[in-house]
Design an enzyme around this catalytic site. Sequence first.
Site, PDB file in Angstrom:
ATOM      1  N   LYS A   1       0.848  -1.190   0.000  1.00 43.00           N
ATOM      2  CA  LYS A   1       0.000   0.000   0.000  1.00 43.00           C
ATOM      3  C   LYS A   1       0.880   1.235   0.000  1.00 43.00           C
ATOM      4  O   LYS A   1       1.965   1.240   0.602  1.00 43.00           O
ATOM      5  CB  LYS A   1      -0.889   0.023   1.259  1.00 43.00           C
ATOM      6  CG  LYS A   1      -1.676   1.324   1.453  1.00 43.00           C
ATOM      7  CD  LYS A   1      -2.369   1.360   2.808  1.00 43.00           C
ATOM      8  CE  LYS A   1      -2.966   2.739   3.067  1.00 43.00           C
ATOM      9  NZ  LYS A   1      -3.603   2.852   4.387  1.00 43.00           N
TER      10      LYS A   1
ATOM     11  N   GLU B   1      -8.247  11.935  12.903  1.00 41.64           N
ATOM     12  CA  GLU B   1      -7.376  10.809  13.242  1.00 41.64           C
ATOM     13  C   GLU B   1      -6.439  11.158  14.387  1.00 41.64           C
ATOM     14  O   GLU B   1      -5.541  12.002  14.252  1.00 41.64           O
ATOM     15  CB  GLU B   1      -6.566  10.363  12.024  1.00 41.64           C
ATOM     16  CG  GLU B   1      -5.828   9.064  12.251  1.00 41.64           C
ATOM     17  CD  GLU B   1      -5.681   8.237  10.986  1.00 41.64           C
ATOM     18  OE1 GLU B   1      -5.058   7.181  11.069  1.00 41.64           O
ATOM     19  OE2 GLU B   1      -6.188   8.639   9.932  1.00 41.64           O
TER      20      GLU B   1
ATOM     21  N   GLU C   1      -6.992  -2.271   3.083  1.00 36.48           N
ATOM     22  CA  GLU C   1      -6.288  -1.026   3.379  1.00 36.48           C
ATOM     23  C   GLU C   1      -6.275  -0.774   4.879  1.00 36.48           C
ATOM     24  O   GLU C   1      -5.242  -0.375   5.456  1.00 36.48           O
ATOM     25  CB  GLU C   1      -6.976   0.135   2.658  1.00 36.48           C
ATOM     26  CG  GLU C   1      -6.332   1.490   2.926  1.00 36.48           C
ATOM     27  CD  GLU C   1      -7.112   2.646   2.304  1.00 36.48           C
ATOM     28  OE1 GLU C   1      -6.874   3.787   2.724  1.00 36.48           O
ATOM     29  OE2 GLU C   1      -7.964   2.403   1.422  1.00 36.48           O
TER      30      GLU C   1
ATOM     31  N   GLU D   1     -12.088  10.775  -4.082  1.00 35.26           N
ATOM     32  CA  GLU D   1     -11.888  10.725  -2.634  1.00 35.26           C
ATOM     33  C   GLU D   1     -11.122  11.956  -2.151  1.00 35.26           C
ATOM     34  O   GLU D   1     -11.450  12.538  -1.114  1.00 35.26           O
ATOM     35  CB  GLU D   1     -11.155   9.448  -2.234  1.00 35.26           C
ATOM     36  CG  GLU D   1     -10.943   9.324  -0.741  1.00 35.26           C
ATOM     37  CD  GLU D   1     -10.389   7.975  -0.330  1.00 35.26           C
ATOM     38  OE1 GLU D   1      -9.671   7.923   0.690  1.00 35.26           O
ATOM     39  OE2 GLU D   1     -10.669   6.968  -1.014  1.00 35.26           O
TER      40      GLU D   1
END
Length: 403
Positions: free
Chosen positions: A165, A210, A254, A390
Site C-alpha cells: 500500500k 485521526e 487497506e 476521494e
Amino acid sequence: MALDADSETLEDLLALLPARRRVLSWVRHGEGLVGWGTAAEIRTSGPERFAHAAKWFEELVAVSTVTDPVGEPGTGLVGFGSFAFADLPGFSVLKVPSVVVGKRGDVAWVTTVGPAAAPPPALAPAPEPEAPRDVVFADAYVDGEHWMRIVADAVSRLQDGDLDKVVLARDLLAAASAPIDIRSVLRRLAAAYPTCWTFHVDDLFGATPELLVRRERGLVTSRVLAGTIWPTGEEDFDHALASSLAESSKNLEEHEYAARSVADALEPHCSSMNVPEAPFVLKLPNVMHLATDITGVASDGVSSLDLAAALHPSAAVGGTPREDAVALIAEIESMERARYAGPVGWMDASGDGEWGIALRSAELIDDRTARLFAGCGIVAGSDPATELAETQAKFVPIRDALS
C-alpha cells in the site's frame, strides 16, 4: 490557575483567541487547549527532529519552576507541536505559548508562562472575526489528470508486488482578496466537525479525525482510520453504505495494513496492548471511515512525543512496507508535503499529551494564500478516478471553512 468550567466565557475556547495570526489550538467537542504568545520554541528538521524537540522540551522542563494546583493532563508547562512528514525537506516546530487556556469535563484552567510570575490575563470572548472573502481555488503542483496518472503508476507497481500500500496526496491553492483571519476558519471547522480535533500550530491548521496517539496517566490510545465512503444524507441508504464499507475487501485490506502498522510500532513501547479484531464505521458529516481504537499501557519513561515519533509515518499516511512506501512517495508524488500528514498536537511536562495526524488540513503561505492537502490510500485494486474523487471529498472541510 483553576477556572469555573461552567462559565459562559469558556463555552467556546476558540472565541478567546486574540486577534493575531500566531495563535494555537487543539479543540474537540468544545474542550481542549488554546494558547497565544511565545514563551519558548524550537524549530528543527531532519531524521532527528523528534529527538531534538523532545530533548529541548525535557531540558526546558528541568530548568522551569512550575506551580500547578490543577494537576490535570495539559496543565502546567505545555508545548504545541507540528512535525514534518519527511526527514527532508521541511521544518518542525515545538512551541510553548505564554498563555494557555484549557478545559476538560468539569475542570478548566489558565496557565501563564514567562521569566517571572505574572497574573493571568482577563479572559473574554473576542469580537466575531471576519470570514475569508472572495476565495479562489486552483490546482497547485499537479492537476487532476496528472495526479490520476501518478496513481495509475503506483497501482502498476503494487500489482507487480513491489509493496502492499502507498498513500498519495495532492494539493490546492486558495487565494483570498483580503488577509485571512485564521480564527474565523478555526471556528467554522470546530462548528462543522465537532468530533474532529481542530488544530492550529504555526500556520498549519485543520480538523483531523485521526488521533495518532494519546498518553494520559500511562494509558495509550491510538485511532486508526483507513477505508472511506461518502454518505448521501439519506439515513436508510447511508446505513447500507456503512454496511458495504464494513464488508468491502479493498477497504478492509487497506485498513488492516494501517491498523497492523500502528500495533507493530506501539508494541515495543508498551507493557500491554489491546487490538480489536474488527474495525467500526466512524461517521463524519461528509465522509465515513473504517476505524480501530488500539489501546495499551506505556512503558516507564515513554512520552507521548516518543510514541508519536515511533508511529510516524503509519500506513494510514505512508503505506506498507513503511520504508518502501515513503521512498515511492518521494519518487512519484510530485509535491512537497511539508507538515501535511505529520504529527500535530501537544505535550505537557509529565509526558502526557495528544498527537493527531495533520489531515483535512492546510497551511497559510502568506496572509491571503493557503495550501490545502488531501490524500488517500492506494492498493493494487485502486481505481485512479475513484481515488481522485476521494481527495475532492477530503478537501471539502477546508474549502468550506475558507469559502
